[in-house]
Design a protein around this motif. Structure first.
Motif, PDB file in Angstrom:
ATOM      1  N   LEU A   1      39.114  17.378  28.136  1.00  8.40           N
ATOM      2  CA  LEU A   1      39.320  17.941  26.789  1.00  8.40           C
ATOM      3  C   LEU A   1      38.837  19.389  26.731  1.00  8.40           C
ATOM      4  O   LEU A   1      39.430  20.224  26.045  1.00  8.40           O
ATOM      5  N   ASP A   2      37.771  19.690  27.478  1.00  7.53           N
ATOM      6  CA  ASP A   2      37.228  21.060  27.482  1.00  7.53           C
ATOM      7  C   ASP A   2      38.062  22.006  28.346  1.00  7.53           C
ATOM      8  O   ASP A   2      38.311  23.149  27.961  1.00  7.53           O
ATOM      9  N   ASN A   3      38.501  21.519  29.544  1.00  9.91           N
ATOM     10  CA  ASN A   3      39.032  22.451  30.552  1.00  9.91           C
ATOM     11  C   ASN A   3      40.475  22.213  31.016  1.00  9.91           C
ATOM     12  O   ASN A   3      41.090  23.106  31.592  1.00  9.91           O
ATOM     13  N   ASP A   4      41.025  21.008  30.789  1.00  7.20           N
ATOM     14  CA  ASP A   4      42.344  20.720  31.370  1.00  7.20           C
ATOM     15  C   ASP A   4      43.135  19.793  30.441  1.00  7.20           C
ATOM     16  O   ASP A   4      43.644  18.747  30.847  1.00  7.20           O
ATOM     17  N   ILE A   5      43.227  20.175  29.178  1.00  8.74           N
ATOM     18  CA  ILE A   5      43.770  19.274  28.138  1.00  8.74           C
ATOM     19  C   ILE A   5      45.244  18.932  28.362  1.00  8.74           C
ATOM     20  O   ILE A   5      45.731  17.900  27.909  1.00  8.74           O
ATOM     21  N   GLU A   6      45.968  19.811  29.125  1.00 11.49           N
ATOM     22  CA  GLU A   6      47.405  19.565  29.394  1.00 11.49           C
ATOM     23  C   GLU A   6      47.621  18.208  30.081  1.00 11.49           C
ATOM     24  O   GLU A   6      48.705  17.622  29.982  1.00 11.49           O
ATOM     25  N   ARG A   7      46.604  17.699  30.793  1.00  9.77           N
ATOM     26  CA  ARG A   7      46.752  16.420  31.514  1.00  9.77           C
ATOM     27  C   ARG A   7      47.068  15.261  30.571  1.00  9.77           C
ATOM     28  O   ARG A   7      47.607  14.233  31.003  1.00  9.77           O
ATOM     29  N   LEU A   8      46.732  15.420  29.282  1.00 11.93           N
ATOM     30  CA  LEU A   8      47.001  14.336  28.325  1.00 11.93           C
ATOM     31  C   LEU A   8      48.501  14.106  28.150  1.00 11.93           C
ATOM     32  O   LEU A   8      48.928  13.043  27.714  1.00 11.93           O
ATOM     33  N   LEU A   9      49.322  15.129  28.510  1.00 12.84           N
ATOM     34  CA  LEU A   9      50.779  14.993  28.388  1.00 12.84           C
ATOM     35  C   LEU A   9      51.323  13.898  29.310  1.00 12.84           C
ATOM     36  O   LEU A   9      52.448  13.416  29.128  1.00 12.84           O
TER      37      LEU A   9
ATOM     38  N   LYS B   1      52.978  14.204  22.998  1.00 10.33           N
ATOM     39  CA  LYS B   1      53.947  15.293  23.162  1.00 10.33           C
ATOM     40  C   LYS B   1      53.231  16.606  22.808  1.00 10.33           C
ATOM     41  O   LYS B   1      52.081  16.601  22.376  1.00 10.33           O
ATOM     42  N   GLU B   2      53.953  17.736  22.992  1.00  6.86           N
ATOM     43  CA  GLU B   2      53.351  19.065  22.755  1.00  6.86           C
ATOM     44  C   GLU B   2      52.691  19.169  21.366  1.00  6.86           C
ATOM     45  O   GLU B   2      51.599  19.690  21.227  1.00  6.86           O
ATOM     46  N   LYS B   3      53.404  18.665  20.352  1.00  3.83           N
ATOM     47  CA  LYS B   3      52.905  18.812  18.973  1.00  3.83           C
ATOM     48  C   LYS B   3      51.580  18.066  18.793  1.00  3.83           C
ATOM     49  O   LYS B   3      50.627  18.575  18.228  1.00  3.83           O
ATOM     50  N   ARG B   4      51.541  16.823  19.329  1.00  5.20           N
ATOM     51  CA  ARG B   4      50.315  16.042  19.198  1.00  5.20           C
ATOM     52  C   ARG B   4      49.189  16.654  20.026  1.00  5.20           C
ATOM     53  O   ARG B   4      48.037  16.671  19.610  1.00  5.20           O
ATOM     54  N   LEU B   5      49.530  17.168  21.201  1.00  2.00           N
ATOM     55  CA  LEU B   5      48.530  17.799  22.068  1.00  2.00           C
ATOM     56  C   LEU B   5      47.855  18.963  21.335  1.00  2.00           C
ATOM     57  O   LEU B   5      46.642  19.122  21.377  1.00  2.00           O
ATOM     58  N   LYS B   6      48.686  19.777  20.659  1.00  5.02           N
ATOM     59  CA  LYS B   6      48.151  20.933  19.927  1.00  5.02           C
ATOM     60  C   LYS B   6      47.181  20.468  18.832  1.00  5.02           C
ATOM     61  O   LYS B   6      46.118  21.051  18.617  1.00  5.02           O
ATOM     62  N   LYS B   7      47.574  19.388  18.162  1.00  6.38           N
ATOM     63  CA  LYS B   7      46.729  18.832  17.103  1.00  6.38           C
ATOM     64  C   LYS B   7      45.386  18.363  17.677  1.00  6.38           C
ATOM     65  O   LYS B   7      44.323  18.644  17.126  1.00  6.38           O
ATOM     66  N   ILE B   8      45.441  17.646  18.824  1.00 10.39           N
ATOM     67  CA  ILE B   8      44.214  17.161  19.480  1.00 10.39           C
ATOM     68  C   ILE B   8      43.350  18.347  19.898  1.00 10.39           C
ATOM     69  O   ILE B   8      42.132  18.366  19.678  1.00 10.39           O
ATOM     70  N   GLN B   9      43.995  19.358  20.494  1.00 10.63           N
ATOM     71  CA  GLN B   9      43.255  20.534  20.990  1.00 10.63           C
ATOM     72  C   GLN B   9      42.523  21.251  19.846  1.00 10.63           C
ATOM     73  O   GLN B   9      41.336  21.561  19.951  1.00 10.63           O
TER      74      GLN B   9
END
Length: 743
Positions: A107-115, A121-129
């Protein structure tokens, strides 16, 4: 004796405003109250309960809990309940795959892995970030506070408020009472935490914070701006459970006086310094302005008035004369229907002979009152708050007229007056028969008592025609006279829904039967209110359909003195929502509260919110932070389910405000029905108000007068004639302890 029960919640059988009944997986029935999150989120949670078993003939054995603790992995609970974008399923999968430390690192350094995970999806990832960034510091705070059993809700509140504070843990450790400055955390919650952290019961920080709390309660909540010292000390005894510790309080008071946060006045009265400073400033300012002379405006006032479009009565003329004779400040006070607006327009036109229109500004507390004074006088108007935000320095006006002055409390009054140049003409207009302001002080009423500046009081009522009675009925009530309320009028109707032989039955029936009778009467009153809704709903919907939002919001309004009970705002809003907005395409549920697309709503806090101007929102401009005020009336016009956000348009202020789902319960309420205190300064085409002995404790002449005078074209009272008649005779004289009166 308190017992403990551990289990997993299987079914929630019933829930109402935090109270719920549920069944555990092992079959035990439990009941109690829980406010930390929505009750429905507890389904399938493992919980530890402390309370006691209760046996009921009809319902069997139930464990009644006093405390409920969710037994979850701390990170799981934190991500699932606080960080936006996580579901229970996703959170469990992530912790299982990466472990707690590994997931935090991602979550701190490599959040893209959640995809890589299903459903992200991208939209949810942005919300989580975004949400993780906002709340990550809370984890440290959570670890620091967890030994003290701080609830997730309280933790969220603290961390959100302290997100920009350096070393929040250290600051709280040094003085837990700094938490009292955070919204929704009063002295009691901070004190509970402080005592768990080892603060001694007679610690000076505790006494000092308790003193602030008692002063605030007595002043802001009850409307006073000062308090007798012995009342303050007895309030402290009650709060802290002390007896004979006045020396402790004296010591703390000396400290507070020395640091200038509290002022000790004559007659052993104390005042929070900001309230003292506000009222002392007003006292000095009004006296100074009263000594100034503008030199007058027209040589021949008769000629000016003869050529003027509006014809004045004797009292109204005397107000114009006062300004023309050189007064630089005037308090123009008048009851409903006495022509305050006519007089105001004539005075402004007189001042317009010297000053240009752009040098003249009118203002009021609410957007609708501001609009009204602009419509009736023809001069520019703004809300007080928008003027304060627009100008950091002095207002650039030679004339300022403040309308609806009875609503303005001391601190706000002082802020406005401090921005008006000393050589400007200041006209203050109000009606002292209305309810006093929300908050401390009673400036308009105090000035009338003290006569610090020129005052003209308008008492003569100007009636439009014989069939219009709102102003006459209101003014009879103001004087404690029972008006001829049963006659037929164009603009006033009393619909009698009384209990037959009520006074006899009251003395004969057992309490339970009397209660049932009262509830049946209240239900009948609701039915009659609904009939009036059905009479008006077509015209209301026509306004909404034609995008006349302001006209829709101000067309039909139910007002009532209280929030609770069958005839309180909480229940009436649910009933009326079904008629005004029965089949929404989208809605958001929050506990028992449901917000629907196109609902009428009111903002309930003074707070900075993400907002746009009406046009700015349409054009997709960037938002800005703007102060949104308690009592603003709007339309919920957009629900964004993916981002868990709703948008409300406030037409009187021309502002669109964004609300997160979790802010809905604390910042918004439905406004089909509003309390009378909420509608001060407002005006509606049609006003409907229930009259019932159930509200008797609230009834008085000021309340009923304020309610009736909110109606522009029609006022309809529905209910018990006996309750109305007794309310009309209950003369209310507002008594507040104020610095102005002490000075």
């Amino acid at each position: 004796m308190t017992q403990t029960l551990i289990g997993q919640i299987d079914k929630i059988l019933f829930e109402d405003d935090g109270f719920f009944i549920a069944v555990l997986k092992a079959g035990e029935k439990i009941s109690g109250t829980y406010f930390e999150t929505d009750v429905k989120t507890l389904k399938d949670s493992a919980v530890t309960l402390s309370g006691y078993w209760d046996e009921h003939k009809k319902y069997g054995k139930t464990f009644k809990f006093e405390h409920l603790k969710v037994n979850q992995n701390q990170l799981f609970f934190f991500l699932n309940k606080i960080v936006k974008g996580f579901t229970k399923k996703l959170t469990a999968e992530l912790i299982e795959k990466f472990g707690e430390d590994g997931l935090i690192d991602i979550l701190d350094n490599d959040i893209e892995r959640l995809l890589e995970f299903k459903g992200v999806k991208e939209k949810r990832l942005k919300k989580i970030q975004n949400s993780w960034k906002k709340f990550r510091s809370m984890r440290r705070l959570g670890e620091f506070l967890s030994p003290y059993k701080v609830t997730p809700t309280l933790l969220t509140t603290i961390s959100t408020a302290m997100k920009d504070v350096d070393e929040p843990c250290t600051k709280i450790k040094e003085n837990p009472y700094i938490l009292t400055s955070i919204n929704n955390i009063g002295f009691r919650r901070a004190d509970e935490l402080a005592l768990k952290m080892g603060i001694k019961v007679d610690d000076e920080k505790r006494i000092s914070s308790a003193m602030d709390y008692v002063l605030l309660e007595y002043c802001e909540q009850q409307g006073n701006s000062c308090v007798a010292k012995d009342i303050l000390f007895s309030g402290l005894n009650e709060l802290l459970g002390f007896v004979g510790r006045e020396n402790l309080y004296e010591g703390a008071l000396v400290e507070r006086v020395a640091e200038s946060s509290i002022v000790l006045m004559k007659n052993n009265r104390v005042s929070p310094s900001r309230l003292y400073d506000a009222e002392k400033f007003l006292y000095d300012d009004f006296k100074t302005r009263a000594k100034k002379d503008s030199g007058g405006f027209v040589k021949d006032l008769d000629k000016f008035l003869d050529s003027h479009e509006l014809k004045l009565g004797e009292q109204q003329r005397s107000a114009v004369e006062t300004i023309n004779n050189g007064a630089q400040i005037l308090f123009l006070v008048g009851y409903a229907g006495t022509g305050k607006s006519t007089t105001s327009k004539t005075i402004l036109d007189l001042l317009n002979t010297r000053y240009e229109e752009k040098e003249i500004m009118t203002c009021a507390l609410s957007g609708i009152a501001s609009q009204r004074i602009s419509d009736t006088t023809g001069y520019e108007s703004a809300t007080i708050q928008s003027l304060l935000m627009r100008y950091d320095d002095m207002f650039p006006f030679s004339v300022v007229l403040i309308d609806e002055a009875s609503m303005i409390n001391s601190t706000l009054f002082a802020r406005v007056v401090s921005k008006i140049k000393r050589d400007s003409i200041l006209i203050i207009v109000g009606d002292d028969a209305q309810l006093p302001p929300i908050g401390a002080g009673n400036v308009l009423s105090d000035i009338l008592t003290l006569e610090l500046a020129p005052i003209v009081k308008l008492t003569q009522i100007f009636r439009q025609n014989e069939d219009q009675a709102i102003t006459l009925i209101a003014n009879d009530i103001r004087k404690g006279i029972l008006p001829p309320y049963r006659e037929n009028y164009d603009d006033f109707e009393f619909l009698d829904v009384s209990i037959l032989n009520y006074y006899t039955l009251k003395n004969q029936l057992p309490p339970k039967e009397l209660q049932d009778l009262r509830e049946d009467n209240s239900t009948q009153i609701v039915t009659q209110i609904v009939h009036k809704v059905l009479d008006s709903i077509e015209k209301a919907r026509y306004r909404l359909k034609n995008k006349q939002i302001k006209e829709y919001l101000n067309y039909f309004q139910v007002i009532t003195p209280m929030k609770g009970g069958i005839l309180g705002t909480n229940n009436l809003n649910k009933v009326l929502q079904e008629y005004f907005n029965p089949n929404p395409s989208k809605c958001v549920k929050r506990g028992q509260l449901e917000f629907r697309l196109m609902d009428k709503v009111v903002h309930t806090k003074n707070e900075n919110m993400t907002s746009w101007s009406g046009d700015g929102f349409k054009m997709g401009e960037d938002s800005n932070n703007r102060r949104i005020f308690n009592g603003m009336s709007g339309l919920l016009f957009q629900i964004n389910e993916d981002d868990e956000q709703v948008f409300v348009f406030y037409p009187n202020e021309d502002v669109v405000v964004l609300y997160e789902y979790e802010e809905l319960k604390s910042h918004l309420m439905l406004s089909y029905a509003l309390t009378i205190h909420k509608v001060q300064g407002m005006e509606y085409d049609i006003v409907v108000m229930p009259m019932t002995f159930a509200h008797f404790i609230m009834h008085n002449t000021k309340l009923i007068y304020t309610a009736i005078t909110r109606a522009k074209h029609k006022c309809i009272l529905i209910g018990e004639s006996g309750a109305f008649e007794s309310a009309c005779k209950k003369l209310e004289i507002t008594r507040r302890d104020t610095v102005l009166l002490e000075l």
